[in-house]
Write an enzyme that holds these catalytic residues in place. Sequence first.
Site, PDB file in Angstrom:
ATOM      1  N   GLY A   1     -16.658 -14.128  -2.573  1.00 62.34           N
ATOM      2  CA  GLY A   1     -15.701 -14.154  -1.464  1.00 62.34           C
ATOM      3  C   GLY A   1     -14.315 -13.688  -1.868  1.00 62.34           C
ATOM      4  O   GLY A   1     -14.100 -12.539  -2.257  1.00 62.34           O
TER       5      GLY A   1
ATOM      6  N   ALA B   1       0.825  -1.213   0.000  1.00 63.62           N
ATOM      7  CA  ALA B   1       0.000   0.000   0.000  1.00 63.62           C
ATOM      8  C   ALA B   1       0.861   1.266   0.000  1.00 63.62           C
ATOM      9  O   ALA B   1       0.417   2.325  -0.425  1.00 63.62           O
ATOM     10  CB  ALA B   1      -0.920  -0.007   1.221  1.00 63.62           C
TER      11      ALA B   1
ATOM     12  N   GLY C   1     -19.984 -20.492   9.504  1.00 61.80           N
ATOM     13  CA  GLY C   1     -20.019 -19.055   9.187  1.00 61.80           C
ATOM     14  C   GLY C   1     -20.156 -18.769   7.703  1.00 61.80           C
ATOM     15  O   GLY C   1     -19.899 -17.656   7.266  1.00 61.80           O
TER      16      GLY C   1
ATOM     17  N   LYS D   1     -25.489 -11.123  -6.062  1.00 62.30           N
ATOM     18  CA  LYS D   1     -24.140 -11.134  -6.650  1.00 62.30           C
ATOM     19  C   LYS D   1     -24.209 -11.068  -8.179  1.00 62.30           C
ATOM     20  O   LYS D   1     -23.413 -10.379  -8.823  1.00 62.30           O
ATOM     21  CB  LYS D   1     -23.399 -12.383  -6.189  1.00 62.30           C
ATOM     22  CG  LYS D   1     -23.137 -12.382  -4.676  1.00 62.30           C
ATOM     23  CD  LYS D   1     -22.742 -13.760  -4.187  1.00 62.30           C
ATOM     24  CE  LYS D   1     -22.420 -13.777  -2.703  1.00 62.30           C
ATOM     25  NZ  LYS D   1     -22.318 -15.137  -2.162  1.00 62.30           N
TER      26      LYS D   1
ATOM     27  N   GLU E   1     -15.222  -5.529  -3.664  1.00 62.04           N
ATOM     28  CA  GLU E   1     -14.704  -6.800  -4.182  1.00 62.04           C
ATOM     29  C   GLU E   1     -15.234  -8.000  -3.388  1.00 62.04           C
ATOM     30  O   GLU E   1     -15.544  -9.053  -3.956  1.00 62.04           O
ATOM     31  CB  GLU E   1     -13.169  -6.786  -4.119  1.00 62.04           C
ATOM     32  CG  GLU E   1     -12.493  -8.026  -4.656  1.00 62.04           C
ATOM     33  CD  GLU E   1     -12.715  -8.232  -6.144  1.00 62.04           C
ATOM     34  OE1 GLU E   1     -12.176  -7.462  -6.937  1.00 62.04           O
ATOM     35  OE2 GLU E   1     -13.431  -9.186  -6.509  1.00 62.04           O
TER      36      GLU E   1
ATOM     37  N   GLU F   1     -25.849 -17.012   5.219  1.00 58.97           N
ATOM     38  CA  GLU F   1     -26.353 -15.680   5.540  1.00 58.97           C
ATOM     39  C   GLU F   1     -27.095 -15.715   6.878  1.00 58.97           C
ATOM     40  O   GLU F   1     -27.523 -16.788   7.333  1.00 58.97           O
ATOM     41  CB  GLU F   1     -27.326 -15.223   4.452  1.00 58.97           C
ATOM     42  CG  GLU F   1     -26.689 -15.020   3.093  1.00 58.97           C
ATOM     43  CD  GLU F   1     -25.532 -14.037   3.147  1.00 58.97           C
ATOM     44  OE1 GLU F   1     -25.748 -12.866   3.454  1.00 58.97           O
ATOM     45  OE2 GLU F   1     -24.397 -14.456   2.896  1.00 58.97           O
TER      46      GLU F   1
ATOM     47  N   VAL G   1     -18.843 -10.215  -3.992  1.00 62.63           N
ATOM     48  CA  VAL G   1     -19.134 -11.286  -4.954  1.00 62.63           C
ATOM     49  C   VAL G   1     -18.035 -12.348  -4.906  1.00 62.63           C
ATOM     50  O   VAL G   1     -16.851 -12.045  -5.078  1.00 62.63           O
ATOM     51  CB  VAL G   1     -19.246 -10.736  -6.398  1.00 62.63           C
ATOM     52  CG1 VAL G   1     -19.615 -11.860  -7.362  1.00 62.63           C
ATOM     53  CG2 VAL G   1     -20.270  -9.621  -6.475  1.00 62.63           C
TER      54      VAL G   1
ATOM     55  N   LYS H   1     -23.220  -7.508  -0.393  1.00 60.20           N
ATOM     56  CA  LYS H   1     -23.814  -7.689  -1.724  1.00 60.20           C
ATOM     57  C   LYS H   1     -25.272  -7.249  -1.784  1.00 60.20           C
ATOM     58  O   LYS H   1     -25.733  -6.704  -2.783  1.00 60.20           O
ATOM     59  CB  LYS H   1     -23.684  -9.144  -2.185  1.00 60.20           C
ATOM     60  CG  LYS H   1     -24.183 -10.213  -1.219  1.00 60.20           C
ATOM     61  CD  LYS H   1     -23.094 -10.697  -0.294  1.00 60.20           C
ATOM     62  CE  LYS H   1     -23.626 -11.474   0.896  1.00 60.20           C
ATOM     63  NZ  LYS H   1     -22.971 -12.695   1.173  1.00 60.20           N
TER      64      LYS H   1
HETATM   65  N1  HSE Z   1     -23.668 -16.855   2.332  1.00 60.52           N
HETATM   66  C1  HSE Z   1     -22.718 -16.560   1.321  1.00 60.52           C
HETATM   67  C2  HSE Z   1     -22.309 -17.846   0.628  1.00 60.52           C
HETATM   68  C3  HSE Z   1     -21.523 -15.877   1.939  1.00 60.52           C
HETATM   69  O1  HSE Z   1     -22.564 -18.915   1.177  1.00 60.52           O
HETATM   70  O2  HSE Z   1     -21.774 -17.784  -0.466  1.00 60.52           O
HETATM   71  C4  HSE Z   1     -20.566 -15.278   0.938  1.00 60.52           C
HETATM   72  O3  HSE Z   1     -21.171 -14.242   0.222  1.00 60.52           O
END
Ligand code: HSE
Length: 438
Positions: free
Chosen positions: A135, A33, A188, A206, A130, A191, A133, A106
Amino acid sequence: MDAVKIGLLGLGTVGGGTVTVLTRNATEIARRAGRGIAIAHAAARDYNPSAINGLDQIARIGDDAFAVVNDPEVQIVVELIGGYSPARELVLQAIANGKHVVTANKALIARHGNEIFAAAQAAGVMVGFEAAVAGGIPIIKALREGLAANRIEWIAGIINGTGNFILTEMRDKGRDFADVLAEAQALGYAEADPTFDVEGIDAAHKLTILAALAFGIPLQFERCFTEGISKIDALDVTYAAELGYRIKHLGIARRAAAGIELRVHPTLIPHRRLIANVDGVMNAVLVKGDAVGPTLYYGAGAGAQPTASAVIADVVDVVRALTTDPNNRVPHLAFQPDALADTPVLAMEAVETAYYLRLSALDQPGVMARIASILGEEGISIEAIKQKEPNEGETHVPLVMLTHRVREGLMNQAIARIEALEAVAGAVTRIRVETLAG
Ligand code: HSE
């Protein structure tokens, strides 16, 4: 030079991952950076300190997100709380305060991106998204910059990790839908409201973003056709495999003669395609450009550190561009704001695709011929047909068909007529088929 000061909204899965990666790779990131990056102020309602390395590096942690966006010390606001509200109000307030924004949200960009980018443009600040969409895959960067020479023809992506994880575990291990979803939540990936994953809403958010970047059109989430994976039957997974296909939940955006196709639905794709073999929480996006041909981007689509990777890349981009003329930065939606096109997004009835059909028909002479003639009358040509063995003592047999490409409106009419036949029991299962040939 002094470190750039960021304000962090949210210390959940992605927020925690961002602190961990920023701390672990601080030296490497500063070398890229040109300056250090310090978290001056964070806000979170509740978080798990034991899952985050580097909390001690945050100068101030509170629970008031508006205090972060109004903090004069903060130069870049990193929004990782998700959802539509108060994320929208926080981001607009940050922009009004002259701060740059980085977000992984998103839903926010798909629904309110037009408003947010207009505000950012007027204020001369950047909004990076970024991480919104796919990850950790740098797909926004690829579409906006790497493929800038191309007229993009189509995009097809596995862009929901949770859904892909569920489909993979069901297919490979015969696991129960609810059980796999619970695991995705524990990891994790899912959503806050997991129906967003399984009903395709997250993928539609996305895809809306990808389509805007690919075709230079405004964000139009409300025009995206969305069908989820909750009704996929194990039978269809098996029959698709016998025919040489895999079922994947795809987001597809295509430039057709009359407009743009924008659709999320389960799709049969030939098993030999690379993208058909993208399993688990991994995402992949196929982009077909007229000059480059097909290109494929693959990586982790969800999870703490993969998503943090994309968030921090955006922060680095913003730091590098802090002193540039706002009019000479990469446009938010890839095309200059005054050059966006009003190409219509097509209604699903106008979309052309091939189909897999499964129905339960009376095992009697003439039934197959009647079904074939309805398809013929609607202008639908059959590519393959299979009659499966009836179960012991049953009068009906499963019929499986593949058709050639046809407009969805004609297929709707044909299905309604087939379902009205006395010899056909129950509903016709329809899954769209794409060859994704380059
Ligand atoms: N819930 C989303 C997925 C998380 O499973 O792709 C990432 O955007």
